[in-house]
Motif scaffolding. Structure first.
Motif, PDB file in Angstrom:
ATOM      1  N   VAL A   1       0.857  -1.189   0.000  1.00 24.70           N
ATOM      2  CA  VAL A   1       0.000   0.000   0.000  1.00 24.70           C
ATOM      3  C   VAL A   1       0.890   1.235   0.000  1.00 24.70           C
ATOM      4  N   LYS A   2       0.394   2.310  -0.582  1.00 26.20           N
ATOM      5  CA  LYS A   2       1.122   3.571  -0.569  1.00 26.20           C
ATOM      6  C   LYS A   2       0.751   4.355   0.687  1.00 26.20           C
ATOM      7  N   VAL A   3       1.758   4.999   1.245  1.00 28.97           N
ATOM      8  CA  VAL A   3       1.566   5.727   2.488  1.00 28.97           C
ATOM      9  C   VAL A   3       1.922   7.198   2.279  1.00 28.97           C
ATOM     10  N   TYR A   4       1.002   8.083   2.713  1.00 29.70           N
ATOM     11  CA  TYR A   4       1.225   9.523   2.612  1.00 29.70           C
ATOM     12  C   TYR A   4       1.196  10.098   4.030  1.00 29.70           C
ATOM     13  N   GLU A   5       2.336  10.075   4.658  1.00 31.42           N
ATOM     14  CA  GLU A   5       2.440  10.664   5.978  1.00 31.42           C
ATOM     15  C   GLU A   5       3.907  10.943   6.288  1.00 31.42           C
ATOM     16  N   ALA A   6       4.121  11.810   7.259  1.00 26.99           N
ATOM     17  CA  ALA A   6       5.487  12.176   7.610  1.00 26.99           C
ATOM     18  C   ALA A   6       5.499  12.791   8.992  1.00 26.99           C
ATOM     19  N   LYS A   7       6.702  13.029   9.471  1.00 26.47           N
ATOM     20  CA  LYS A   7       6.915  13.573  10.802  1.00 26.47           C
ATOM     21  C   LYS A   7       7.423  15.005  10.680  1.00 26.47           C
ATOM     22  N   VAL A   8       6.816  15.917  11.447  1.00 22.13           N
ATOM     23  CA  VAL A   8       7.248  17.315  11.504  1.00 22.13           C
ATOM     24  C   VAL A   8       7.710  17.594  12.930  1.00 22.13           C
ATOM     25  N   LEU A   9       8.933  18.089  13.066  1.00 18.34           N
ATOM     26  CA  LEU A   9       9.475  18.363  14.398  1.00 18.34           C
ATOM     27  C   LEU A   9       9.666  19.863  14.551  1.00 18.34           C
ATOM     28  N   VAL A  10       9.055  20.418  15.596  1.00 13.99           N
ATOM     29  CA  VAL A  10       9.103  21.860  15.853  1.00 13.99           C
ATOM     30  C   VAL A  10      10.085  22.102  16.993  1.00 13.99           C
TER      31      VAL A  10
ATOM     32  N   GLY B   1       8.425  18.396  27.831  1.00 21.43           N
ATOM     33  CA  GLY B   1       8.755  17.212  27.056  1.00 21.43           C
ATOM     34  C   GLY B   1       8.327  17.353  25.608  1.00 21.43           C
ATOM     35  N   ILE B   2       7.368  16.534  25.192  1.00 25.23           N
ATOM     36  CA  ILE B   2       6.946  16.491  23.795  1.00 25.23           C
ATOM     37  C   ILE B   2       5.427  16.392  23.730  1.00 25.23           C
ATOM     38  N   ASP B   3       4.820  17.227  22.890  1.00 22.30           N
ATOM     39  CA  ASP B   3       3.411  17.076  22.537  1.00 22.30           C
ATOM     40  C   ASP B   3       3.339  16.647  21.080  1.00 22.30           C
ATOM     41  N   ILE B   4       2.443  15.713  20.769  1.00 20.58           N
ATOM     42  CA  ILE B   4       2.309  15.219  19.397  1.00 20.58           C
ATOM     43  C   ILE B   4       0.903  15.528  18.900  1.00 20.58           C
ATOM     44  N   LEU B   5       0.819  16.247  17.783  1.00 16.42           N
ATOM     45  CA  LEU B   5      -0.446  16.651  17.185  1.00 16.42           C
ATOM     46  C   LEU B   5      -0.548  16.068  15.774  1.00 16.42           C
ATOM     47  N   LYS B   6      -1.766  15.906  15.302  1.00 13.28           N
ATOM     48  CA  LYS B   6      -1.979  15.346  13.969  1.00 13.28           C
ATOM     49  C   LYS B   6      -2.565  16.420  13.057  1.00 13.28           C
ATOM     50  N   TYR B   7      -1.898  16.672  11.923  1.00 10.24           N
ATOM     51  CA  TYR B   7      -2.308  17.675  10.943  1.00 10.24           C
ATOM     52  C   TYR B   7      -2.589  16.961   9.624  1.00 10.24           C
ATOM     53  N   GLN B   8      -3.800  17.125   9.103  1.00  9.97           N
ATOM     54  CA  GLN B   8      -4.176  16.442   7.868  1.00  9.97           C
ATOM     55  C   GLN B   8      -4.589  17.448   6.799  1.00  9.97           C
ATOM     56  N   PHE B   9      -4.203  17.158   5.567  1.00  7.23           N
ATOM     57  CA  PHE B   9      -4.561  18.002   4.421  1.00  7.23           C
ATOM     58  C   PHE B   9      -4.521  17.124   3.167  1.00  7.23           C
ATOM     59  N   LEU B  10      -4.945  17.674   2.038  1.00  4.42           N
ATOM     60  CA  LEU B  10      -5.002  16.921   0.794  1.00  4.42           C
ATOM     61  C   LEU B  10      -3.826  17.280  -0.099  1.00  4.42           C
ATOM     62  N   ILE B  11      -3.220  16.258  -0.701  1.00  2.00           N
ATOM     63  CA  ILE B  11      -2.203  16.433  -1.742  1.00  2.00           C
ATOM     64  C   ILE B  11      -2.631  15.577  -2.923  1.00  2.00           C
ATOM     65  N   ASP B  12      -2.938  16.239  -4.054  1.00  2.00           N
ATOM     66  CA  ASP B  12      -3.380  15.514  -5.254  1.00  2.00           C
ATOM     67  C   ASP B  12      -4.536  14.569  -4.929  1.00  2.00           C
TER      68      ASP B  12
ATOM     69  N   PHE C   1      17.081  10.661  20.635  1.00  2.00           N
ATOM     70  CA  PHE C   1      16.137   9.551  20.566  1.00  2.00           C
ATOM     71  C   PHE C   1      14.974   9.849  19.612  1.00  2.00           C
ATOM     72  N   PHE C   2      14.738  11.125  19.308  1.00  2.00           N
ATOM     73  CA  PHE C   2      13.518  11.476  18.590  1.00  2.00           C
ATOM     74  C   PHE C   2      13.747  12.304  17.330  1.00  2.00           C
ATOM     75  N   LEU C   3      14.929  12.905  17.148  1.00  2.00           N
ATOM     76  CA  LEU C   3      15.191  13.676  15.939  1.00  2.00           C
ATOM     77  C   LEU C   3      15.623  12.702  14.852  1.00  2.00           C
ATOM     78  N   THR C   4      14.713  12.431  13.920  1.00  2.00           N
ATOM     79  CA  THR C   4      14.892  11.346  12.968  1.00  2.00           C
ATOM     80  C   THR C   4      15.106  11.861  11.557  1.00  2.00           C
ATOM     81  N   LYS C   5      15.685  11.007  10.728  1.00  2.00           N
ATOM     82  CA  LYS C   5      15.894  11.342   9.320  1.00  2.00           C
ATOM     83  C   LYS C   5      14.565  11.351   8.570  1.00  2.00           C
TER      84      LYS C   5
ATOM     85  N   LEU D   1      10.530  16.587   8.444  1.00  2.00           N
ATOM     86  CA  LEU D   1      10.601  18.025   8.197  1.00  2.00           C
ATOM     87  C   LEU D   1      10.784  18.732   9.528  1.00  2.00           C
ATOM     88  N   TYR D   2      11.709  19.691   9.558  1.00  2.00           N
ATOM     89  CA  TYR D   2      12.008  20.425  10.787  1.00  2.00           C
ATOM     90  C   TYR D   2      11.606  21.888  10.644  1.00  2.00           C
TER      91      TYR D   2
END
Length: 531
Positions: free
Chosen positions: A6-15, A46-57, A80-84, A87-88
């Motif tokens: 399956v194709k996956v459209y998601e990613a991690k954004v670190l602020v 520490g860390i708060d994690i939020l979910k942001y959704q939008f449409l691409i194509d 432990f959490f800054l990953t390759k 998006l930063y």
């Protein structure tokens, strides 16, 4: 059972950014432009994690926004959490003179390789901040955009969202494929509202989604752990029985200890009774031992062997305690860093805590004295100079030097392309027994030796000194070894459409096909498991 990809459209954004810069305000504005700023936005613990959704194509894209607390006490857990392949966003309060752009840019460079970065200048009260954009973009190729905003008025917010979505779409793993069985397990875990589950329940979830062999199930937990989706410390005899589904649940508990005023007043010392008071809410019931072990695994504390006391080194006093030291006949070593991440000294102290001399007195925030086999080592950090200083005295200096240098090698290897020089003191007649001798670089000595040159020149006296004697004084018994750590992970890169993994009838065959992919094609598919 349905197999395939399956194709996956998601990613991690670190602020990221300093405390009070407006990271939480920006994260909430990304989710809802009408979000009303609070006069005093509570600092993130520490860390708060939020979910942001939008449409691409016409496809739904999910961005998982990790909002990091900016206080220095949290910096030790960045690795432990800054990953390759994330998006930063670096947020800076333009009212403050020191936005420390370069510190944060270099941290991302060390821990996240070439992940794209957006700088957001939060111009509170419309106070602008001039920075040398060409120089920063020339130095940091991953810096893609520099935007200004006033979050109170939403000025330029739309442009920030456009750049955010543009860079997320361009991440190399977006739109690529994963085995459906992997995705199904991860979705089942994400839809679970609990903070943690037992290992047996995790194994049952894998079984329900097509995994048959225990080793494959544990391999998947290794993938998810390494990518930060969940936490499962397989090699820890206590933590291996629990899979933490919400990493922020665990990190919040950890940071509650580090932020506790009583622990701070006691200079980082605490016991289990203190933890019972700190973790008295229901969500931590019956998990105190596991959460304490989590702190140990994050190298944030260690236990004194002779009593029920734990020490968090990052909260120790800054002042060095008084102790006697014979400055004659010392073995001296030094590390020089082009850029020095915070928290390395904390990691070293935790790793070497069993050898701390007089544990109640000979350790402080920026240094430690070790004692082993009638030999002492003082290891100190000079952060402003970007240096680690080591001096060793006693009968078994080579042995202790080997242990100390090996531990620093492990710390250095945990960063991506950390630029550090190992320096060996000169033993010429002028430099002998000097506290500040001339230092030869270890790499230069090895290079000269490999070319058959027996001597190196002292940069202070001009005297030629024997290379083997230089190395023999300190490093004759030292040989860098790579730790054989079993992380139960096959590093896979490339597009699954180029493999035959979807032809198998089961997960075992899929995993076998993954293992056959060439090494140069191995990271992108795993990156798709990142949030």
């Amino acid at each position: 059972m349905e197999q395939g990809l399956v194709k996956v459209y998601e990613a991690k954004v670190l602020v990221l950014g300093e405390g009070g810069a407006g990271k939480t305000s920006l994260a909430n504005k990304i989710l809802d432009a009408d979000y009303k700023l609070k006069s005093e936005e509570k600092s993130t613990q520490g860390i708060d994690i939020l979910k942001y959704q939008f449409l691409i194509d016409d496809k739904k894209f999910t961005a998982h926004i990790w909002d990091f607390g900016g206080q220095e006490i949290y910096h030790a857990t960045h690795q432990f959490f800054l990953t390759k392949r994330s998006l930063y966003i670096l947020v800076a309060d333009t009212r403050k003179e020191d936005a420390r752009f370069e510190y944060w840019l270099q941290i991302v460079e060390l821990l996240a390789d070439d992940s794209p970065i957006i700088i957001v200048k939060n111009e509170k009260q419309d106070r602008s901040c001039e920075i040398n954009e060409p120089r920063l973009k020339g130095r940091f190729e991953q810096l893609k955009h520099i935007e200004s905003t006033n979050l109170k008025t939403n000025r330029n917010l739309e442009s920030i969202l456009e750049q955010l979505q543009f860079e997320l779409k361009r991440l190399p793993h977006v739109g690529q494929t994963l085995p459906k069985t992997w995705v199904d397990v991860r979705l089942a875990l994400e839809s679970d509202n609990r903070n943690y589950i037992g290992l047996n329940e995790f194994l049952d979830i894998c079984e329900q989604n097509g995994f048959k062999r225990r080793e494959d199930k544990l391999q998947l937990s290794g993938y998810l752990h390494d990518l930060g989706t969940c936490l499962h410390f397989q090699n820890d005899p206590l933590l291996n029985k629990t899979v933490i589904l919400k990493p922020e649940w665990g990190t919040d508990a950890v940071y509650k200890v580090l932020d506790n005023q009583r622990v701070r007043n006691n200079h980082g010392r605490f016991n289990k009774n203190n933890l019972s008071d700190i973790w008295q809410v229901a969500e931590y019931d019956n998990m105190h031992d596991e959460l304490l072990q989590l702190m140990v695994n994050f190298k944030l504390c260690y236990k004194l062997e002779y009593c029920d006391t734990y020490i968090a080194p990052q909260i120790l006093p800054t002042k060095q305690p008084n102790f006697a030291w014979d400055e004659k006949d010392n073995t001296l070593l030094r590390y020089d860093y082009e850029f020095m991440p915070k928290g390395m000294m904390t990691q070293f102290i935790v790793a070497m805590h069993k050898d701390i001399e007089d544990k109640q007195q000979r350790v402080w925030k920026e240094g430690v004295v070790l004692q082993k086999n009638q030999t002492r080592a003082e290891v100190t950090e000079e952060y402003e100079k970007r240096q680690i200083h080591i001096r060793i005295q006693g009968n078994n200096r080579r042995e202790l030097a080997t242990v100390v240098l090996h531990e620093w090698d492990k710390i250095h290897d945990s960063y991506y392309n950390l630029k550090v020089q190992k320096l060996i003191p000169c033993n010429c007649r002028e430099c002998q027994n000097q506290q500040e001798p001339y230092f030869h670089t270890y790499e230069t000595l090895l290079n000269l030796k490999s070319k058959g040159k027996p001597e190196s020149q002292c940069g202070r006296s001009g005297e030629m000194v024997n290379i083997q004697n230089l190395l023999g004084d300190v490093l004759s018994d030292y040989e860098k070894q790579d730790d054989s750590i079993n992380v139960n992970i096959i590093k896979v890169d490339g597009d699954m459409n180029n493999s035959n993994a979807n032809q198998g009838d089961n997960v075992e065959q899929q995993l076998a096909e993954f293992a056959k992919l060439p090494p140069e094609q191995r990271t992108a598919i795993l990156a798709q498991l990142q949030k």
